[in-house]
Design a protein around this motif. Structure first.
Motif, PDB file in Angstrom:
ATOM      1  N   PHE A  33      -0.317   0.064   5.995  1.00 61.85           N
ATOM      2  CA  PHE A  33      -0.211  -0.999   4.993  1.00 61.85           C
ATOM      3  C   PHE A  33      -0.833  -2.307   5.470  1.00 61.85           C
ATOM      4  O   PHE A  33      -0.605  -3.359   4.874  1.00 61.85           O
ATOM      5  CB  PHE A  33       1.261  -1.228   4.632  1.00 61.85           C
ATOM      6  CG  PHE A  33       1.892  -0.027   3.979  1.00 61.85           C
ATOM      7  CD1 PHE A  33       1.623   0.282   2.650  1.00 61.85           C
ATOM      8  CD2 PHE A  33       2.738   0.799   4.695  1.00 61.85           C
ATOM      9  CE1 PHE A  33       2.182   1.394   2.051  1.00 61.85           C
ATOM     10  CE2 PHE A  33       3.318   1.912   4.090  1.00 61.85           C
ATOM     11  CZ  PHE A  33       3.036   2.211   2.768  1.00 61.85           C
ATOM     12  N   LEU A  35      -1.747  -5.480   8.200  1.00 59.63           N
ATOM     13  CA  LEU A  35      -0.941  -6.361   9.047  1.00 59.63           C
ATOM     14  C   LEU A  35      -1.141  -7.814   8.614  1.00 59.63           C
ATOM     15  O   LEU A  35      -2.135  -8.140   7.992  1.00 59.63           O
ATOM     16  CB  LEU A  35      -1.417  -6.263  10.499  1.00 59.63           C
ATOM     17  CG  LEU A  35      -1.120  -4.994  11.263  1.00 59.63           C
ATOM     18  CD1 LEU A  35      -1.878  -5.021  12.585  1.00 59.63           C
ATOM     19  CD2 LEU A  35       0.369  -4.865  11.499  1.00 59.63           C
ATOM     20  N   PRO A  37      -0.587 -11.821   7.157  1.00 59.29           N
ATOM     21  CA  PRO A  37      -0.239 -12.477   5.893  1.00 59.29           C
ATOM     22  C   PRO A  37      -0.809 -11.785   4.658  1.00 59.29           C
ATOM     23  O   PRO A  37      -0.309 -11.973   3.559  1.00 59.29           O
ATOM     24  CB  PRO A  37      -0.814 -13.894   6.049  1.00 59.29           C
ATOM     25  CG  PRO A  37      -1.755 -13.837   7.191  1.00 59.29           C
ATOM     26  CD  PRO A  37      -1.338 -12.696   8.059  1.00 59.29           C
ATOM     27  N   SER A  39      -1.058  -8.434   4.353  1.00 55.09           N
ATOM     28  CA  SER A  39      -0.682  -7.006   4.372  1.00 55.09           C
ATOM     29  C   SER A  39      -0.121  -6.607   3.008  1.00 55.09           C
ATOM     30  O   SER A  39       0.133  -7.456   2.149  1.00 55.09           O
ATOM     31  CB  SER A  39       0.331  -6.740   5.479  1.00 55.09           C
ATOM     32  OG  SER A  39       1.534  -7.393   5.195  1.00 55.09           O
ATOM     33  N   CYS A  40       0.091  -5.329   2.836  1.00 48.22           N
ATOM     34  CA  CYS A  40       0.450  -4.783   1.526  1.00 48.22           C
ATOM     35  C   CYS A  40       1.775  -5.350   0.995  1.00 48.22           C
ATOM     36  O   CYS A  40       2.805  -5.244   1.655  1.00 48.22           O
ATOM     37  CB  CYS A  40       0.548  -3.263   1.632  1.00 48.22           C
ATOM     38  SG  CYS A  40       0.980  -2.486   0.069  1.00 48.22           S
ATOM     39  N   LEU A  45       8.175  -0.678  -1.442  1.00 45.57           N
ATOM     40  CA  LEU A  45       8.261   0.046  -2.718  1.00 45.57           C
ATOM     41  C   LEU A  45       7.520   1.382  -2.617  1.00 45.57           C
ATOM     42  O   LEU A  45       8.019   2.424  -3.049  1.00 45.57           O
ATOM     43  CB  LEU A  45       7.667  -0.801  -3.853  1.00 45.57           C
ATOM     44  CG  LEU A  45       7.573  -0.100  -5.201  1.00 45.57           C
ATOM     45  CD1 LEU A  45       8.962   0.221  -5.739  1.00 45.57           C
ATOM     46  CD2 LEU A  45       6.811  -0.969  -6.206  1.00 45.57           C
ATOM     47  N   GLU A  49       9.157   4.969  -3.278  1.00 44.02           N
ATOM     48  CA  GLU A  49       8.590   5.811  -4.340  1.00 44.02           C
ATOM     49  C   GLU A  49       8.164   7.163  -3.795  1.00 44.02           C
ATOM     50  O   GLU A  49       8.449   8.203  -4.400  1.00 44.02           O
ATOM     51  CB  GLU A  49       7.356   5.133  -4.952  1.00 44.02           C
ATOM     52  CG  GLU A  49       7.684   4.110  -5.995  1.00 44.02           C
ATOM     53  CD  GLU A  49       6.422   3.492  -6.578  1.00 44.02           C
ATOM     54  OE1 GLU A  49       6.525   2.909  -7.658  1.00 44.02           O
ATOM     55  OE2 GLU A  49       5.342   3.585  -5.963  1.00 44.02           O
ATOM     56  N   VAL A  78      -8.476   3.847   2.111  1.00 45.40           N
ATOM     57  CA  VAL A  78      -7.464   4.754   2.657  1.00 45.40           C
ATOM     58  C   VAL A  78      -8.012   6.166   2.500  1.00 45.40           C
ATOM     59  O   VAL A  78      -9.017   6.375   1.836  1.00 45.40           O
ATOM     60  CB  VAL A  78      -6.083   4.596   1.960  1.00 45.40           C
ATOM     61  CG1 VAL A  78      -5.469   3.249   2.304  1.00 45.40           C
ATOM     62  CG2 VAL A  78      -6.174   4.804   0.485  1.00 45.40           C
TER      63      VAL A  78
END
Ligand code: HEM
Length: 100
Positions: A33, A35, A37, A39-40, A45, A49, A78
């Protein structure tokens, strides 16, 4: 995919994520995800999910790969599969509590 931290990186091996294995790797060897500020925003969530979707699907169906269909990984920011991941689904019988 760095073989220094992920031996045999092309192999699908969920055992890489047991608590013992995770404890043996540097914290930043796995950063799905991002790293910092930027980042995801949806990391927590997304994990909830994924667990819910998997729990529901695996309870309802058995999954078996379609023979003859190779899963070819492609990097699109990704990791994706070039032509999908084809599976045969077989319904599982409901338990006495139903499916949920
Ligand atoms: C498995 C699912 C997901 C993965 C692997 C993923 C991965 C990522 C990655 C790698 C970044 C870029 C981080 C960086 O630039 O360092 C990102 C950014 C972002 N993601 Fe996700 N993400 C996922 C799901 C979600 C979900 C479900 C949401 C929203 C509900 C979401 C919202 C965002 C947002 C808003 C950004 C931009 C953050 C920024 O630029 O400040 N993501 N995600």
């Amino acid at each position: 995919m760095n073989p220094r931290y992920w031996p045999d990186p092309e192999t699908f091996n969920p055992g890489r994520f047991t608590p013992d294995q995770v404890a043996g790797r540097p914290r930043y060897a796995y950063i799905p995800f991002g790293l910092g500020p930027r980042s995801c925003e949806g990391a927590s969530l997304a994990m909830v999910e994924a667990e819910l979707v998997l729990a529901i699907l695996l309870r309802r169906f058995r999954f078996q790969p379609v023979s003859g269909h190779d899963v070819v990984p492609v990097e699109r920011f990704v990791l994706w599969a070039a032509d999908g991941i084809r599976m045969h689904l077989t319904p599982r019988p409901a338990t006495r509590f139903g499916h949920f």
